[in-house]
Design a protein around this motif. Sequence first.
Motif, PDB file in Angstrom:
ATOM      1  N   LEU A 135      -7.328 -29.555 -16.265  1.00 19.22           N
ATOM      2  CA  LEU A 135      -7.438 -30.867 -15.617  1.00 19.22           C
ATOM      3  C   LEU A 135      -8.374 -31.488 -16.315  1.00 19.22           C
ATOM      4  O   LEU A 135      -9.466 -31.138 -16.897  1.00 19.22           O
ATOM      5  N   VAL A 169       2.852 -30.392 -11.720  1.00 18.87           N
ATOM      6  CA  VAL A 169       2.625 -28.911 -11.789  1.00 18.87           C
ATOM      7  C   VAL A 169       3.907 -28.145 -11.615  1.00 18.87           C
ATOM      8  O   VAL A 169       4.273 -27.227 -12.313  1.00 18.87           O
ATOM      9  N   ASP A 170       4.788 -28.876 -10.660  1.00 14.11           N
ATOM     10  CA  ASP A 170       6.309 -28.307 -10.403  1.00 14.11           C
ATOM     11  C   ASP A 170       7.022 -28.317 -11.672  1.00 14.11           C
ATOM     12  O   ASP A 170       7.727 -27.350 -12.038  1.00 14.11           O
ATOM     13  N   ARG A 213       5.973 -28.000 -14.741  1.00  9.01           N
ATOM     14  CA  ARG A 213       5.556 -26.962 -15.853  1.00  9.01           C
ATOM     15  C   ARG A 213       4.535 -27.804 -16.749  1.00  9.01           C
ATOM     16  O   ARG A 213       4.340 -27.539 -17.990  1.00  9.01           O
ATOM     17  N   TYR A 214       3.960 -29.129 -16.622  1.00  6.68           N
ATOM     18  CA  TYR A 214       3.209 -29.802 -17.582  1.00  6.68           C
ATOM     19  C   TYR A 214       2.015 -28.862 -17.767  1.00  6.68           C
ATOM     20  O   TYR A 214       1.618 -28.002 -16.997  1.00  6.68           O
ATOM     21  N   HIS A 215       1.796 -28.771 -18.820  1.00  4.74           N
ATOM     22  CA  HIS A 215       0.481 -27.953 -19.620  1.00  4.74           C
ATOM     23  C   HIS A 215      -0.760 -28.105 -19.233  1.00  4.74           C
ATOM     24  O   HIS A 215      -1.740 -27.531 -18.838  1.00  4.74           O
ATOM     25  N   ARG A 216      -0.854 -29.657 -18.843  1.00  2.00           N
ATOM     26  CA  ARG A 216      -2.177 -30.104 -18.355  1.00  2.00           C
ATOM     27  C   ARG A 216      -1.986 -31.528 -17.602  1.00  2.00           C
ATOM     28  O   ARG A 216      -1.201 -32.189 -18.024  1.00  2.00           O
ATOM     29  N   VAL A 217      -2.955 -31.875 -16.806  1.00  3.36           N
ATOM     30  CA  VAL A 217      -2.795 -33.191 -16.075  1.00  3.36           C
ATOM     31  C   VAL A 217      -3.995 -33.828 -16.267  1.00  3.36           C
ATOM     32  O   VAL A 217      -5.207 -33.145 -16.432  1.00  3.36           O
ATOM     33  N   VAL A 271       0.146 -35.160  -8.836  1.00  2.53           N
ATOM     34  CA  VAL A 271      -0.167 -33.919  -9.407  1.00  2.53           C
ATOM     35  C   VAL A 271       0.796 -32.671  -9.002  1.00  2.53           C
ATOM     36  O   VAL A 271       1.244 -31.961 -10.109  1.00  2.53           O
ATOM     37  N   GLN A 272       1.054 -32.529  -7.799  1.00  4.20           N
ATOM     38  CA  GLN A 272       1.991 -31.642  -7.360  1.00  4.20           C
ATOM     39  C   GLN A 272       3.350 -31.563  -8.135  1.00  4.20           C
ATOM     40  O   GLN A 272       3.726 -30.647  -8.583  1.00  4.20           O
ATOM     41  N   LEU A 317      -5.592 -25.388 -12.521  1.00  4.11           N
ATOM     42  CA  LEU A 317      -4.959 -26.449 -13.321  1.00  4.11           C
ATOM     43  C   LEU A 317      -5.877 -26.866 -14.338  1.00  4.11           C
ATOM     44  O   LEU A 317      -6.921 -27.247 -14.173  1.00  4.11           O
ATOM     45  N   PHE A 341      -5.810 -27.605  -6.684  1.00  8.85           N
ATOM     46  CA  PHE A 341      -5.409 -26.912  -7.781  1.00  8.85           C
ATOM     47  C   PHE A 341      -6.492 -26.209  -8.501  1.00  8.85           C
ATOM     48  O   PHE A 341      -6.753 -26.770  -9.575  1.00  8.85           O
TER      49      PHE A 341
END
Length: 387
Positions: free
Chosen positions: A202, A170-171, A173-177, A166-167, A200, A197
């Motif tokens: 999610l 996030v690094d 710049r994905y808009h959602r996980v 997930v980190q 985030l 997070f």
Amino acid sequence: MKYLKKDNFQRVLGEASEIPAIDLIEVIIVDLPFVSPFSISSYTWTGKEALLIKIKAGNYTGWGECVADPDPFYSPETTVSSQYIIKEFLIPQLTASKNLAEYIEYAGRVRGNMMAKAAVENALLDLTAKIKGVPLYDLLGLQPCRIMSGISIGIKDSIGELISSVQEAVDLRYHRVKMKIKKGKDIEWVAAVREKFPDLPLMADANGDYSLDDAEHLKKLDEFDLTMIEQPLSYSDIYFHSKLQKEIKTPLCLDESIHSLEDAKSAIELGSCRIINIKQGRVGGMIEALRIADYARSMGVPVWSGGMDETGIGRAFNLHLQSSAAFTLPGDTSETKRYFAEDIVSPPVELDQDGYIDIPEGPGIGVAVLEEKVEKFELRRETIFSR
Ligand code: OSB
Ligand code: MG
């Protein structure tokens, strides 16, 4: 308006409904190894085995990708079952049809087998757009735009591994996980990600691992502010999801159980979901995908484009689809390099600094299929039509 208002097939292909003079149709099954295995609640894949359709007409070549896997662990359709339907039913009718309307009517009589149908339609649309010299989104009456990115993170061996994936997302710049969950790897796992997070966007995808008896358990997910829970109940269920949605605050999203506009209507009317994951490859192709998207939009139900770990061919179709304004949520379109060390198209999908993806420009799907890579990863090939 970026979205389609009229019946898409009529608009897109109706006017020029001649089928191009086809010289050759091949089915090619390729197997591309994944950079790392991908696990959902029902199965683990170590690569993408995909059926490709190649249609040649004069100097033009259209490509389609069938999203079925070699196994029936996501969907009942498989590469072999779709090859059979394509070879024995869809292509003989396509090459015997005077125009596309005739073929489409016939394809509508073939029950189910939406992944097989999508592959043929993909190749026809790509070919048609290439002959017209326009990008696929343009053929579909859509305007290009930057596409939001999203990532689907498979089930991991440990919470620590999940957090580091997930980190990384996030690094980048994905808009959602989206995180995959299953029984025994759910509440605690979501809680850990949410704690690390807090802001985030999610969501969680269960791929049908639960039943309505698990409602009390699933309700524990309400405290983590998930944007949605995808397909918590059976892959074929619509009805019990409506009961679960009444008990749970988090919006439900359907994936596996939506194969057509009719399914989407049932689900929305019943209140089985508040969001739909549209995979063009699962619903019979781009046209049906746009029909569902337009209907959902008219009902105030947001949609997004899912993925099936496609090669660059299927991934390009997913990008073009998302130029429709009905796709208001980030989908499962992520960078090529997280799936494959080598792909069969160029250029690869990449995120820009803000996590967006550009739709490939150029005629048709806009990416070049690298035939030497197709050959490299080829398992088998069959000519199913030649003039
Ligand atoms: O449920 O959305 C799913 C991959 C294979 C089978 C089912 C699913 C998925 C994904 C991956 O979530 C989406 C992608 O990265 O293409
Ligand atoms: Mg899913």
